[in-house]
Motif scaffolding. Sequence first.
Motif, short mmCIF file in Angstrom:
data_model
loop_
_atom_site.label_atom_id
_atom_site.label_comp_id
_atom_site.label_asym_id
_atom_site.label_seq_id
_atom_site.Cartn_x
_atom_site.Cartn_y
_atom_site.Cartn_z
N LEU A 40 -6.08 -15.78 -52.02
CA LEU A 40 -4.69 -16.01 -51.76
C LEU A 40 -4.33 -17.51 -50.82
O LEU A 40 -3.39 -18.14 -50.89
N PHE A 41 -5.12 -17.41 -49.55
CA PHE A 41 -4.64 -18.35 -48.56
C PHE A 41 -4.59 -19.79 -49.05
O PHE A 41 -3.71 -20.65 -48.80
N PRO A 42 -5.65 -20.34 -49.86
CA PRO A 42 -5.54 -21.57 -50.38
C PRO A 42 -4.43 -22.09 -51.22
O PRO A 42 -3.57 -23.26 -51.13
N GLN A 43 -3.80 -20.95 -51.92
CA GLN A 43 -2.59 -21.18 -52.67
C GLN A 43 -1.35 -21.35 -51.80
O GLN A 43 -0.21 -21.49 -52.32
N VAL A 44 -1.37 -20.65 -50.54
CA VAL A 44 -0.19 -20.70 -49.65
C VAL A 44 0.08 -21.47 -48.45
O VAL A 44 1.06 -21.77 -47.98
N TYR A 45 -1.37 -22.14 -48.22
CA TYR A 45 -1.52 -22.79 -47.06
C TYR A 45 -0.70 -24.24 -47.26
O TYR A 45 -0.77 -24.71 -48.04
N ARG A 46 0.03 -24.49 -46.19
CA ARG A 46 0.91 -25.72 -45.81
C ARG A 46 1.02 -25.94 -44.51
O ARG A 46 1.01 -25.25 -43.57
N ASP A 47 0.69 -27.39 -44.21
CA ASP A 47 1.06 -27.71 -42.97
C ASP A 47 1.88 -29.08 -42.86
O ASP A 47 1.68 -29.68 -43.70
N THR A 48 2.78 -29.22 -41.88
CA THR A 48 3.53 -30.14 -41.62
C THR A 48 3.41 -31.23 -40.64
O THR A 48 3.98 -31.99 -40.55
N TYR A 49 2.40 -30.84 -39.74
CA TYR A 49 2.01 -31.53 -38.81
C TYR A 49 3.19 -31.57 -37.78
O TYR A 49 3.31 -32.51 -37.37
N GLN A 50 3.59 -30.62 -37.61
CA GLN A 50 4.72 -30.28 -36.52
C GLN A 50 6.04 -31.04 -36.77
O GLN A 50 6.76 -31.78 -35.68
N GLU A 51 6.41 -31.68 -38.10
CA GLU A 51 7.67 -32.20 -38.40
C GLU A 51 8.82 -31.58 -38.01
O GLU A 51 8.82 -30.20 -38.33
N ALA A 52 9.83 -31.98 -37.26
CA ALA A 52 11.10 -31.31 -37.05
C ALA A 52 11.65 -30.65 -38.36
O ALA A 52 11.92 -31.28 -39.44
N GLY A 53 11.74 -29.29 -38.30
CA GLY A 53 12.36 -28.58 -39.60
C GLY A 53 11.36 -28.55 -40.60
O GLY A 53 11.73 -27.96 -41.62
N GLY A 54 10.16 -28.89 -40.53
CA GLY A 54 8.97 -28.79 -41.52
C GLY A 54 8.46 -27.60 -41.87
O GLY A 54 8.64 -26.59 -40.94
N TYR A 55 8.46 -27.01 -43.14
CA TYR A 55 7.66 -25.85 -43.66
C TYR A 55 6.35 -25.87 -43.26
O TYR A 55 5.56 -26.93 -43.58
N GLU A 61 -2.20 -12.14 -43.58
CA GLU A 61 -2.86 -10.95 -43.09
C GLU A 61 -2.92 -10.23 -44.42
O GLU A 61 -2.02 -9.98 -45.29
N VAL A 62 -4.16 -9.42 -44.41
CA VAL A 62 -4.41 -8.71 -45.64
C VAL A 62 -5.05 -7.16 -44.94
O VAL A 62 -5.62 -7.05 -44.02
N LEU A 63 -4.35 -6.03 -45.72
CA LEU A 63 -4.77 -4.78 -45.39
C LEU A 63 -5.07 -4.06 -46.81
O LEU A 63 -4.49 -4.04 -47.85
N GLN A 64 -6.39 -3.39 -46.75
CA GLN A 64 -6.71 -2.63 -48.15
C GLN A 64 -5.81 -1.39 -48.28
O GLN A 64 -5.42 -0.82 -47.28
N ARG A 65 -5.53 -1.20 -49.46
CA ARG A 65 -4.48 -0.06 -49.87
C ARG A 65 -5.46 0.73 -50.57
O ARG A 65 -5.30 2.05 -50.84
N SER A 66 -6.26 0.27 -51.77
CA SER A 66 -7.04 0.96 -52.61
C SER A 66 -8.25 0.15 -52.96
O SER A 66 -8.57 -1.08 -52.25
N ASP A 67 -9.13 0.74 -53.70
CA ASP A 67 -10.45 0.06 -54.11
C ASP A 67 -9.87 -1.40 -54.69
O ASP A 67 -10.70 -2.30 -54.44
N ASN A 68 -8.96 -1.44 -55.37
CA ASN A 68 -8.62 -2.84 -56.16
C ASN A 68 -7.36 -3.20 -55.77
O ASN A 68 -6.80 -4.09 -56.51
N GLN A 69 -6.44 -2.77 -54.67
CA GLN A 69 -5.36 -3.29 -54.15
C GLN A 69 -5.42 -3.71 -52.68
O GLN A 69 -5.96 -2.74 -51.77
N VAL A 70 -4.78 -4.87 -52.64
CA VAL A 70 -4.65 -5.25 -51.08
C VAL A 70 -3.11 -5.65 -50.87
O VAL A 70 -2.59 -6.33 -51.74
N VAL A 71 -2.63 -5.29 -49.72
CA VAL A 71 -1.34 -5.72 -49.10
C VAL A 71 -1.53 -6.98 -48.46
O VAL A 71 -2.30 -7.01 -47.62
N ALA A 72 -0.85 -8.02 -49.13
CA ALA A 72 -0.70 -9.16 -48.12
C ALA A 72 0.49 -9.55 -47.24
O ALA A 72 1.59 -9.23 -48.05
#
Length: 80
Positions: A40-55, A61-72
């Motif tokens: 997941l992380f490479p798909q959501v990572y974005r950095d604006t280098y501290q531009e004002a108002g930048g996203y 964070e990830v939490l195990q829910r079951s053997d094949n499920q994770v809450v992120a």
Amino acid sequence: MNITITVIGTVDKSIDGCDQFLLLTRKDDDLTCEEAYDWLFPQVYRDTYQEAGGYFCRDVEVLQRSDNQVVAIVHHRYDV
């Protein structure tokens, strides 16, 4: 990896951004927290280098829910 994403919900953080809660389910095998983060992380990572108002998104964070499920939790933020 065959992973499906279900949006659980979003918590609004006003002008700072929001926290998005996702359920990641792997249909073909078990899913660990480390695998989910690495997928997941490479798909959501974005950095604006501290531009004002930048996203930016530098935290997941990830939490195990079951053997094949994770809450992120994806922390979407705006530089103020």
